[in-house]
Design a protein around this motif. Structure first.
Motif, PDB file in Angstrom:
ATOM      1  N   PRO A  11       0.776  -1.296  -0.034  1.00 47.76           N
ATOM      2  CA  PRO A  11      -0.039  -0.056  -0.091  1.00 47.76           C
ATOM      3  C   PRO A  11       0.897   1.300   0.030  1.00 47.76           C
ATOM      4  CG  PRO A  11      -0.596  -1.625   1.803  1.00 47.76           C
ATOM      5  CD  PRO A  11       0.490  -2.005   1.002  1.00 47.76           C
ATOM      6  N   PRO A  12       0.348   2.311  -0.634  1.00 42.58           N
ATOM      7  CA  PRO A  12       0.923   3.682  -0.644  1.00 42.58           C
ATOM      8  C   PRO A  12       1.592   4.140   0.737  1.00 42.58           C
ATOM      9  CG  PRO A  12      -0.546   3.754  -1.935  1.00 42.58           C
ATOM     10  CD  PRO A  12      -0.743   2.407  -1.273  1.00 42.58           C
ATOM     11  N   ARG A  16       5.450   4.937   1.990  1.00 44.80           N
ATOM     12  CA  ARG A  16       5.609   6.230   2.192  1.00 44.80           C
ATOM     13  C   ARG A  16       6.366   6.248   3.768  1.00 44.80           C
ATOM     14  NH1 ARG A  16       8.207  10.645   2.051  1.00 44.80           N
ATOM     15  NH2 ARG A  16       7.269  12.374   3.264  1.00 44.80           N
ATOM     16  N   LEU A  17       5.567   5.144   4.494  1.00 48.70           N
ATOM     17  CA  LEU A  17       6.319   5.094   5.917  1.00 48.70           C
ATOM     18  C   LEU A  17       7.620   4.665   6.096  1.00 48.70           C
ATOM     19  CD1 LEU A  17       5.659   5.188   9.153  1.00 48.70           C
ATOM     20  CD2 LEU A  17       5.100   2.940   8.519  1.00 48.70           C
ATOM     21  N   VAL A  18       7.976   3.556   5.014  1.00 53.64           N
ATOM     22  CA  VAL A  18       9.425   3.344   4.846  1.00 53.64           C
ATOM     23  C   VAL A  18      10.308   4.282   4.544  1.00 53.64           C
ATOM     24  CG1 VAL A  18      10.721   1.570   3.736  1.00 53.64           C
ATOM     25  CG2 VAL A  18       8.444   0.719   4.552  1.00 53.64           C
ATOM     26  N   GLU A  19       9.882   5.198   3.357  1.00 50.78           N
ATOM     27  CA  GLU A  19      10.578   6.262   3.119  1.00 50.78           C
ATOM     28  C   GLU A  19      10.956   7.185   4.007  1.00 50.78           C
ATOM     29  OE1 GLU A  19       8.433   8.174  -0.252  1.00 50.78           O
ATOM     30  OE2 GLU A  19       8.580   6.420  -1.709  1.00 50.78           O
TER      31      GLU A  19
END
Length: 163
Positions: A11-12, A16-19
């Motif tokens: 999921p996006p 984004r959390l990983v980024e």
């Protein structure tokens, strides 16, 4: 049931959390790298390890048992019969196996630099608060106080900028 070859889309919001985590770790590494290379860090690690080595016999959980006249001896005399599974029994076990001989210096080496940084962080924030209060209240803080706190901070930081 085998799931090999099947890829579940990420999921996006997870992507984004990983980024964000990767960016944060990168920023932290860039911020702390100069400090980790500094003599101040090495000295605080060494001091912490030495404190751990000195504290080991004072604590008194040694390979030969509880050391006479130590903190452990005082605790044992106050509790009497040591119950199995108690914290004291666990510490006795760690000491008898020789683990505390290296764990206490290691713990000191890790905790000491962290405490030094915490104290410096609190000091810097208090100094900023002092400056803010003095300007907003119109009270002049003696320059000796400001200079001495700045000298302490400069000495502790060893001219390594983290902010």
């Amino acid at each position: 049931m085998s799931t090999s070859g099947v890829r579940t889309p990420v999921p996006p919001n997870i992507r984004r959390l990983v980024e964000i985590v990767e960016q944060t770790l990168d920023e932290c590494w860039k911020r702390w790298l100069p400090y980790l290379k500094s003599p101040q860090f090495r000295y605080s690690v060494l001091a912490g390890a030495l404190i751990g080595l000195v504290f080991y016999p004072i604590l008194g959980f040694c390979a030969a048992g509880v050391l006479e006249g130590s903190i452990a001896a005082a605790i044992q005399s106050s509790i009497g019969n040591v119950g199995a599974g108690s914290l004291f029994a666990a510490m006795q076990s760690l000491g008898a196996k020789g683990y505390l001989a290296w764990q206490l210096p290691l713990l000191g080496a890790v905790i000491t630099p962290a405490l030094v940084e915490l104290i410096l962080w609190i000091h810097a924030r208090l100094l900023k608060l002092l400056e803010l209060l003095s300007s907003s209240l119109g009270v002049k803080i003696p320059t000796s106080v400001m200079e001495s706190t700045q000298q302490i901070q400069d000495f502790m930081r060893s001219k390594v900028k983290l902010e």
